[in-house]
Design an enzyme around this catalytic site. Structure first.
Site, mmCIF file in Angstrom:
data_model
loop_
_atom_site.group_PDB
_atom_site.id
_atom_site.type_symbol
_atom_site.label_atom_id
_atom_site.label_comp_id
_atom_site.label_asym_id
_atom_site.label_seq_id
_atom_site.Cartn_x
_atom_site.Cartn_y
_atom_site.Cartn_z
ATOM 1 N N ILE A 138 0.892 -1.160 0.000
ATOM 2 C CA ILE A 138 0.000 0.000 0.000
ATOM 3 C C ILE A 138 0.929 1.208 0.000
ATOM 4 O O ILE A 138 1.564 1.512 1.003
ATOM 5 C CB ILE A 138 -0.921 0.019 1.229
ATOM 6 C CG1 ILE A 138 -1.848 -1.191 1.220
ATOM 7 C CG2 ILE A 138 -1.747 1.305 1.254
ATOM 8 C CD1 ILE A 138 -2.772 -1.281 2.413
ATOM 9 N N PRO A 139 1.038 1.895 -1.133
ATOM 10 C CA PRO A 139 2.141 2.854 -1.319
ATOM 11 C C PRO A 139 1.918 4.222 -0.674
ATOM 12 O O PRO A 139 1.843 5.252 -1.345
ATOM 13 C CB PRO A 139 2.222 2.964 -2.845
ATOM 14 C CG PRO A 139 0.806 2.758 -3.299
ATOM 15 C CD PRO A 139 0.230 1.732 -2.352
ATOM 16 N N CYS A 140 1.876 4.242 0.649
ATOM 17 C CA CYS A 140 1.715 5.518 1.342
ATOM 18 C C CYS A 140 2.938 6.414 1.144
ATOM 19 O O CYS A 140 2.862 7.628 1.348
ATOM 20 C CB CYS A 140 1.443 5.291 2.826
ATOM 21 S SG CYS A 140 2.703 4.342 3.691
ATOM 22 N N HIS A 141 4.058 5.821 0.712
ATOM 23 C CA HIS A 141 5.260 6.617 0.447
ATOM 24 C C HIS A 141 5.067 7.553 -0.748
ATOM 25 O O HIS A 141 5.849 8.488 -0.931
ATOM 26 C CB HIS A 141 6.459 5.705 0.188
ATOM 27 C CG HIS A 141 6.236 4.720 -0.915
ATOM 28 N ND1 HIS A 141 5.656 3.483 -0.712
ATOM 29 C CD2 HIS A 141 6.498 4.786 -2.250
ATOM 30 C CE1 HIS A 141 5.581 2.834 -1.864
ATOM 31 N NE2 HIS A 141 6.088 3.600 -2.811
#
Length: 280
Positions: free
Chosen positions: A245-248
């Site tokens: 989950i690419p919260c970056h």
């Protein structure tokens, strides 16, 4: 004892931190290599092997000007670009092969009673992780420093579950995402404990393509709740599955990186690494 991959990652992390602190001075290859305790030749080679690009090019990827360019390009059609075809290799997008299933109210409220959770530890290009899965999918993936502390934190999330130190096929499939060759990657299922709002935020993050960036405000707008920026930020900070989950990929509207649960240097490293993969 740290593995060579860990040593290399922390050398690169130190170099990225030095770049971040001295970006305005545009440090030379020799200066950065000295901070990594390597000769310029060996540092250039190690960095290029790790990031897939030169230190100079990587500097451009993590600059605010590059971030602003990405935001400007994505402002009008963030989700439309996520539907592009021709997504072979590392340009395939998260939302096409990562699916979230929320835990049932019973699983959510009773601390994971009747859940069997397999967990293992693994090395990635960005440091060591702990990854855990139920029979339905990945339920936990975070960057760690200490295995025992990481395990205790996992158990605290599901205190009534049964835990097994075992690498299963669900975990193994998810770990392929850290490799350059994604041909082995199958659909990744996530089995997550979260509120309805958190799940909606995490699902929205999946639609940010690799190598692209978005903002907290943009995510709130996509949820048709533009005043929810603070709540969106909290949900992003509570993301239980790093990288998948690419919260970056969520940064401030100014182009500044903003915070990251697992460290700003790691966030910079991932953003630069993904940008390099897209430009291959």
């Amino acid at each position: 004892m740290k593995t060579q991959e860990e040593i290399n990652y922390y050398r690169i992390a130190d170099a990225i931190k030095y770049i971040q602190l001295n970006f305005k001075n545009q440090p030379s290859l020799e200066e950065i290599a000295e901070k990594a305790n390597l000769s310029p030749y060996h540092f250039q080679r190690l960095f290029s092997e790790w990031a897939g690009t030169s230190p100079k090019r990587f500097l451009q990827y993590i600059s605010i000007s590059h971030a602003k360019k990405c935001l400007k390009e994505n402002q009008a059609s963030l989700f439309e670009t996520a539907l592009e075809t021709g997504l072979s290799g590392t340009s395939r997008l998260h939302d096409l092969f990562v699916n979230i299933e929320g835990m049932t109210p019973g699983e959510y409220k009773n601390g994971g009673a009747n859940l069997n959770v397999n967990y293992s530890f693994a090395e990635t290009p960005f440091g060591k992780i702990i990854v855990a899965a139920t029979s339905k999918g990945i339920c936990h993936l975070v960057f760690i420093e200490d295995e025992q502390i990481a395990l205790e934190q996992l158990i605290s999330k599901f205190p009534a579950a049964n835990f097994h130190h075992k690498l299963d096929s669900i975990q193994q499939n998810a770990l392929f995402i850290f490799q350059n060759d994604w041909t082995k990657l199958q659909e990744i299922k996530l089995h997550l404990k979260g509120t309805d709002f958190q799940l909606k935020v995490w699902e929205t993050l999946l639609k940010i393509p690799m190598g692209r960036l978005s903002t907290y405000g943009s995510i709130a707008n996509k949820l048709e709740n533009p005043k929810a920026c603070r709540a969106v930020g909290t949900a992003i900070g509570d993301n239980p599955v790093a990288f998948l989950i690419p919260c970056h990929r969520v940064i401030q509207s100014s182009g500044a990186l903003g915070g990251y649960h697992w460290g700003t240097e790691r966030k910079m490293a991932i953003i630069g690494w993904e940008a390099a993969k897209i430009d291959e």
